[in-house]
Design a protein around this motif. Structure first.
Motif, mmCIF file in Angstrom:
data_model
loop_
_atom_site.group_PDB
_atom_site.id
_atom_site.type_symbol
_atom_site.label_atom_id
_atom_site.label_comp_id
_atom_site.label_asym_id
_atom_site.label_seq_id
_atom_site.Cartn_x
_atom_site.Cartn_y
_atom_site.Cartn_z
ATOM 1 N N ALA A 47 4.694 0.502 -2.399
ATOM 2 C CA ALA A 47 4.298 1.562 -3.316
ATOM 3 C C ALA A 47 5.024 2.849 -2.973
ATOM 4 N N TYR A 48 5.059 3.743 -3.944
ATOM 5 C CA TYR A 48 5.571 5.088 -3.745
ATOM 6 C C TYR A 48 4.372 6.018 -3.697
ATOM 7 N N HIS A 49 4.329 6.890 -2.666
ATOM 8 C CA HIS A 49 3.197 7.815 -2.542
ATOM 9 C C HIS A 49 3.649 9.084 -1.841
ATOM 10 N N ASN A 50 3.622 10.179 -2.577
ATOM 11 C CA ASN A 50 3.923 11.509 -2.026
ATOM 12 C C ASN A 50 5.190 11.549 -1.173
ATOM 13 N N GLY A 51 6.263 11.013 -1.717
ATOM 14 C CA GLY A 51 7.553 11.091 -1.040
ATOM 15 C C GLY A 51 7.844 9.978 -0.057
ATOM 16 N N ASP A 52 6.915 9.032 0.093
ATOM 17 C CA ASP A 52 7.110 7.925 1.037
ATOM 18 C C ASP A 52 6.914 6.578 0.349
ATOM 19 N N PHE A 53 7.504 5.559 0.956
ATOM 20 C CA PHE A 53 7.229 4.185 0.555
ATOM 21 C C PHE A 53 6.185 3.646 1.515
ATOM 22 N N ILE A 54 5.146 3.022 0.985
ATOM 23 C CA ILE A 54 4.057 2.502 1.808
ATOM 24 C C ILE A 54 3.749 1.063 1.417
ATOM 25 N N ASP A 55 3.054 0.367 2.297
ATOM 26 C CA ASP A 55 2.570 -0.978 2.016
ATOM 27 C C ASP A 55 1.132 -0.890 1.535
ATOM 28 N N VAL A 56 0.796 -1.713 0.551
ATOM 29 C CA VAL A 56 -0.561 -1.765 0.014
ATOM 30 C C VAL A 56 -0.986 -3.227 -0.071
ATOM 31 N N THR A 57 -2.219 -3.503 0.351
ATOM 32 C CA THR A 57 -2.797 -4.844 0.222
ATOM 33 C C THR A 57 -4.204 -4.709 -0.363
ATOM 34 N N GLU A 58 -4.860 -5.832 -0.560
ATOM 35 C CA GLU A 58 -6.234 -5.821 -1.062
ATOM 36 C C GLU A 58 -7.170 -5.069 -0.117
ATOM 37 N N GLU A 59 -6.803 -4.956 1.149
ATOM 38 C CA GLU A 59 -7.638 -4.233 2.117
ATOM 39 C C GLU A 59 -7.728 -2.744 1.787
ATOM 40 N N ASN A 60 -6.703 -2.209 1.105
ATOM 41 C CA ASN A 60 -6.752 -0.806 0.687
ATOM 42 C C ASN A 60 -7.872 -0.552 -0.319
ATOM 43 N N PHE A 61 -8.320 -1.602 -0.995
ATOM 44 C CA PHE A 61 -9.364 -1.476 -2.011
ATOM 45 C C PHE A 61 -10.761 -1.648 -1.426
ATOM 46 N N LYS A 62 -10.876 -1.679 -0.124
ATOM 47 C CA LYS A 62 -12.186 -1.864 0.508
ATOM 48 C C LYS A 62 -12.569 -0.613 1.298
ATOM 49 N N GLY A 63 -13.875 -0.375 1.396
ATOM 50 C CA GLY A 63 -14.372 0.751 2.176
ATOM 51 C C GLY A 63 -14.536 2.029 1.384
ATOM 52 N N LYS A 64 -14.058 2.025 0.152
ATOM 53 C CA LYS A 64 -14.217 3.177 -0.752
ATOM 54 C C LYS A 64 -14.080 2.644 -2.177
ATOM 55 N N TRP A 65 -14.408 3.455 -3.140
ATOM 56 C CA TRP A 65 -14.204 3.090 -4.533
ATOM 57 C C TRP A 65 -12.715 3.177 -4.853
ATOM 58 N N SER A 66 -12.252 2.314 -5.732
ATOM 59 C CA SER A 66 -10.849 2.313 -6.138
ATOM 60 C C SER A 66 -10.748 2.221 -7.658
ATOM 61 N N VAL A 67 -9.795 2.939 -8.197
ATOM 62 C CA VAL A 67 -9.450 2.841 -9.615
ATOM 63 C C VAL A 67 -8.028 2.315 -9.662
ATOM 64 N N VAL A 68 -7.844 1.181 -10.329
ATOM 65 C CA VAL A 68 -6.523 0.574 -10.444
ATOM 66 C C VAL A 68 -6.144 0.581 -11.918
ATOM 67 N N CYS A 69 -5.023 1.226 -12.196
ATOM 68 C CA CYS A 69 -4.579 1.445 -13.570
ATOM 69 C C CYS A 69 -3.215 0.775 -13.779
ATOM 70 N N PHE A 70 -3.214 -0.354 -14.491
ATOM 71 C CA PHE A 70 -1.963 -1.047 -14.815
ATOM 72 C C PHE A 70 -1.372 -0.446 -16.084
ATOM 73 N N TYR A 71 -0.053 -0.408 -16.156
ATOM 74 C CA TYR A 71 0.633 0.086 -17.348
ATOM 75 C C TYR A 71 1.938 -0.696 -17.500
ATOM 76 N N PRO A 72 2.509 -0.744 -18.721
ATOM 77 C CA PRO A 72 3.673 -1.601 -18.953
ATOM 78 C C PRO A 72 4.935 -1.260 -18.174
ATOM 79 N N ALA A 73 5.403 -0.006 -18.222
ATOM 80 C CA ALA A 73 6.699 0.254 -17.601
ATOM 81 C C ALA A 73 6.962 1.740 -17.390
ATOM 82 N N ASP A 74 7.722 2.031 -16.340
ATOM 83 C CA ASP A 74 8.205 3.386 -16.089
ATOM 84 C C ASP A 74 9.220 3.767 -17.167
#
Length: 187
Positions: free
Chosen positions: A15-42
């Motif tokens: 993923a891209y986040h605030n100037g960095d590339f990061i790794d994201v897994t399903e574990e990122n969606f645990k321990g807090k609420w998450s909103v995941v927004c899919f969209y067709p294309a940049d």
């Protein structure tokens, strides 16, 4: 088959986040609420309006204890390029997940196989990694991020108040319902 009540399936993405590339897994969606927004294309048309609107609600969503993730089948590199060149997208502070393998889009059942693009899907996930809301729109219909805030508040209320439910147009602080035999046929 409905995804409501199901646990987020395993995945690994860049993923891209605030100037960095990061790794994201399903574990990122645990321990807090998450909103995941899919969209067709940049670099498209409706998508930047939606993502900018989501950014406009980001501070409120963070105050409610939620993290936001946008997802398309573009790469994290494309997300960075879009962030660097679009006035609307340059405002984004939340995580932009790349899904070129289309695994995440398939996991959430929003992949348009013919086009290889994600449909406009919005998911609210509870701190246990369980999907609580699903909204999927046709490609030409943009979403209103203020409704995500309302749905998140309702999902949080129901989670912390077992036995109560939120009626249509429920707002924080307004009356809820307690389903019972006494209410049957009286609403």
């Amino acid at each position: 088959m409905s995804l409501i009540g199901s646990e987020v399936k395993p995945f690994a993405a860049k993923a891209y986040h605030n100037g960095d590339f990061i790794d994201v897994t399903e574990e990122n969606f645990k321990g807090k609420w998450s909103v995941v927004c899919f969209y067709p294309a940049d670099f498209t048309f409706v998508c930047p309006t939606e993502l900018e609107d989501l950014q406009n609600e980001y501070a409120t969503l963070k105050e409610l204890g939620a993290e936001v993730y946008s997802v398309s089948t573009d790469t994290h590199f494309t997300h960075k390029a879009w962030h660097d060149h679009s006035e609307a997208i340059s405002k984004i502070e939340y995580v932009m997940i790349g899904d070129p393998s289309q695994k995440l889009s398939r996991n959430f059942d929003v992949l348009n196989e013919e086009e290889g693009l994600a449909d406009r899907g919005t998911f609210i996930i509870d701190p246990d990694g369980i999907i609580q809301t699903v909204e999927v729109n046709a490609g030409g219909i943009g979403r209103d991020a203020s409704t995500v805030v309302s749905k998140l508040r309702a999902a949080q209320y129901v989670r912390t108040n077992p036995g109560e439910v939120c009626p249509a147009k429920w707002e924080e602080g307004s009356a809820t319902l307690k389903p019972s035999l006494d209410l049957v046929g009286k609403i």
